[in-house]
Design a protein around this motif. Sequence first.
Motif, PDB file in Angstrom:
ATOM      1  N   LEU A 196       0.829  -1.212   0.000  1.00 59.50           N
ATOM      2  CA  LEU A 196       0.000   0.000   0.000  1.00 59.50           C
ATOM      3  C   LEU A 196       0.860   1.257   0.000  1.00 59.50           C
ATOM      4  O   LEU A 196       0.506   2.262  -0.621  1.00 59.50           O
ATOM      5  CB  LEU A 196      -0.958  -0.002   1.189  1.00 59.50           C
ATOM      6  N   LYS A 210      -2.935   5.283   8.380  1.00 63.25           N
ATOM      7  CA  LYS A 210      -4.065   4.669   7.675  1.00 63.25           C
ATOM      8  C   LYS A 210      -3.635   3.356   7.021  1.00 63.25           C
ATOM      9  O   LYS A 210      -4.358   2.355   7.089  1.00 63.25           O
ATOM     10  CB  LYS A 210      -4.617   5.627   6.614  1.00 63.25           C
ATOM     11  N   ILE A 211      -2.467   3.363   6.411  1.00 64.19           N
ATOM     12  CA  ILE A 211      -1.974   2.163   5.732  1.00 64.19           C
ATOM     13  C   ILE A 211      -1.811   1.004   6.702  1.00 64.19           C
ATOM     14  O   ILE A 211      -2.213  -0.128   6.406  1.00 64.19           O
ATOM     15  CB  ILE A 211      -0.657   2.483   4.982  1.00 64.19           C
ATOM     16  N   ILE A 231      -5.296  -0.190   7.887  1.00 60.81           N
ATOM     17  CA  ILE A 231      -5.970  -0.923   6.816  1.00 60.81           C
ATOM     18  C   ILE A 231      -5.278  -2.260   6.551  1.00 60.81           C
ATOM     19  O   ILE A 231      -5.945  -3.295   6.402  1.00 60.81           O
ATOM     20  CB  ILE A 231      -6.032  -0.056   5.535  1.00 60.81           C
ATOM     21  N   PHE A 242     -12.885  -4.061   0.354  1.00 60.93           N
ATOM     22  CA  PHE A 242     -11.917  -3.254   1.111  1.00 60.93           C
ATOM     23  C   PHE A 242     -10.525  -3.340   0.492  1.00 60.93           C
ATOM     24  O   PHE A 242      -9.804  -2.341   0.425  1.00 60.93           O
ATOM     25  CB  PHE A 242     -11.859  -3.681   2.576  1.00 60.93           C
ATOM     26  N   ARG A 243     -10.146  -4.522   0.037  1.00 64.52           N
ATOM     27  CA  ARG A 243      -8.827  -4.679  -0.597  1.00 64.52           C
ATOM     28  C   ARG A 243      -8.719  -3.839  -1.867  1.00 64.52           C
ATOM     29  O   ARG A 243      -7.696  -3.190  -2.099  1.00 64.52           O
ATOM     30  CB  ARG A 243      -8.560  -6.155  -0.891  1.00 64.52           C
ATOM     31  N   ALA A 272      -8.692  -0.038  -0.939  1.00 69.54           N
ATOM     32  CA  ALA A 272      -7.442   0.401  -0.296  1.00 69.54           C
ATOM     33  C   ALA A 272      -6.394   0.829  -1.310  1.00 69.54           C
ATOM     34  O   ALA A 272      -5.531   1.655  -1.003  1.00 69.54           O
ATOM     35  CB  ALA A 272      -6.882  -0.708   0.593  1.00 69.54           C
ATOM     36  N   LEU A 280      -7.548   5.824   0.545  1.00 69.45           N
ATOM     37  CA  LEU A 280      -7.312   5.450   1.943  1.00 69.45           C
ATOM     38  C   LEU A 280      -8.395   5.991   2.875  1.00 69.45           C
ATOM     39  O   LEU A 280      -8.823   5.294   3.802  1.00 69.45           O
ATOM     40  CB  LEU A 280      -5.938   5.954   2.402  1.00 69.45           C
ATOM     41  N   THR A 282     -11.564   3.986   2.520  1.00 63.99           N
ATOM     42  CA  THR A 282     -11.345   2.660   3.098  1.00 63.99           C
ATOM     43  C   THR A 282     -11.392   2.725   4.617  1.00 63.99           C
ATOM     44  O   THR A 282     -11.986   1.848   5.267  1.00 63.99           O
ATOM     45  CB  THR A 282     -10.006   2.072   2.615  1.00 63.99           C
TER      46      THR A 282
END
Length: 194
Positions: free
Chosen positions: A33, A123-124, A127, A143-144, A147, A151, A154
Amino acid sequence: MYELEKVLEFLRENLDEFRYGHSIRVMETAVELAHIHGVDDKKAEMAGILHDSGKWKSREKTLQKVQDWGIILSEEERAEYNLVHGALSTYIAKNIFGIEEEDVLNAIKNHITGRPAMSDLEKIVYIADMIEPARNYEFIDDFRAMAKVDLDRTMYEILNENLAHLIRNDRYIAGTSLEARNYYLKITKQGEIK
């Protein structure tokens, strides 16, 4: 000082097999990500691999480490055991592995509840923890995909799902999670809130 091999050795010694594998998957997902979103991948690696480093094999050992290291728990951490490992993992990153980057420490600390106005790294990691390859729940594929694109959106969607899960299971909800959800609602639904 932080060296991935030393962290892996520490995790192998102190975490159960599932948590060790989860930590590696979160690290790999966070780095992926980070590449997509232009975030420092070394920071994503550090925060991803260490996010659960304080989740010892037993509750007793976890609480003993908190006491041994003089970690002051917040009222919410005292109310909900699952929140404790955020403070403990942050301590480990800083005091055992010498990580001083505030963004990395915040990503580790806030990976459980989220918070308003998180950095992209925070966030990364939040997530990545929720979408790593071994996770399997309703909406995970959505969600994947999300993302990789947005961000903030998500964060909003995953926070909603987490809060619903906690309510369904009659679990404690941290105030920070509610604040984070409302923050990401506002920024993702600008102009739509009445």
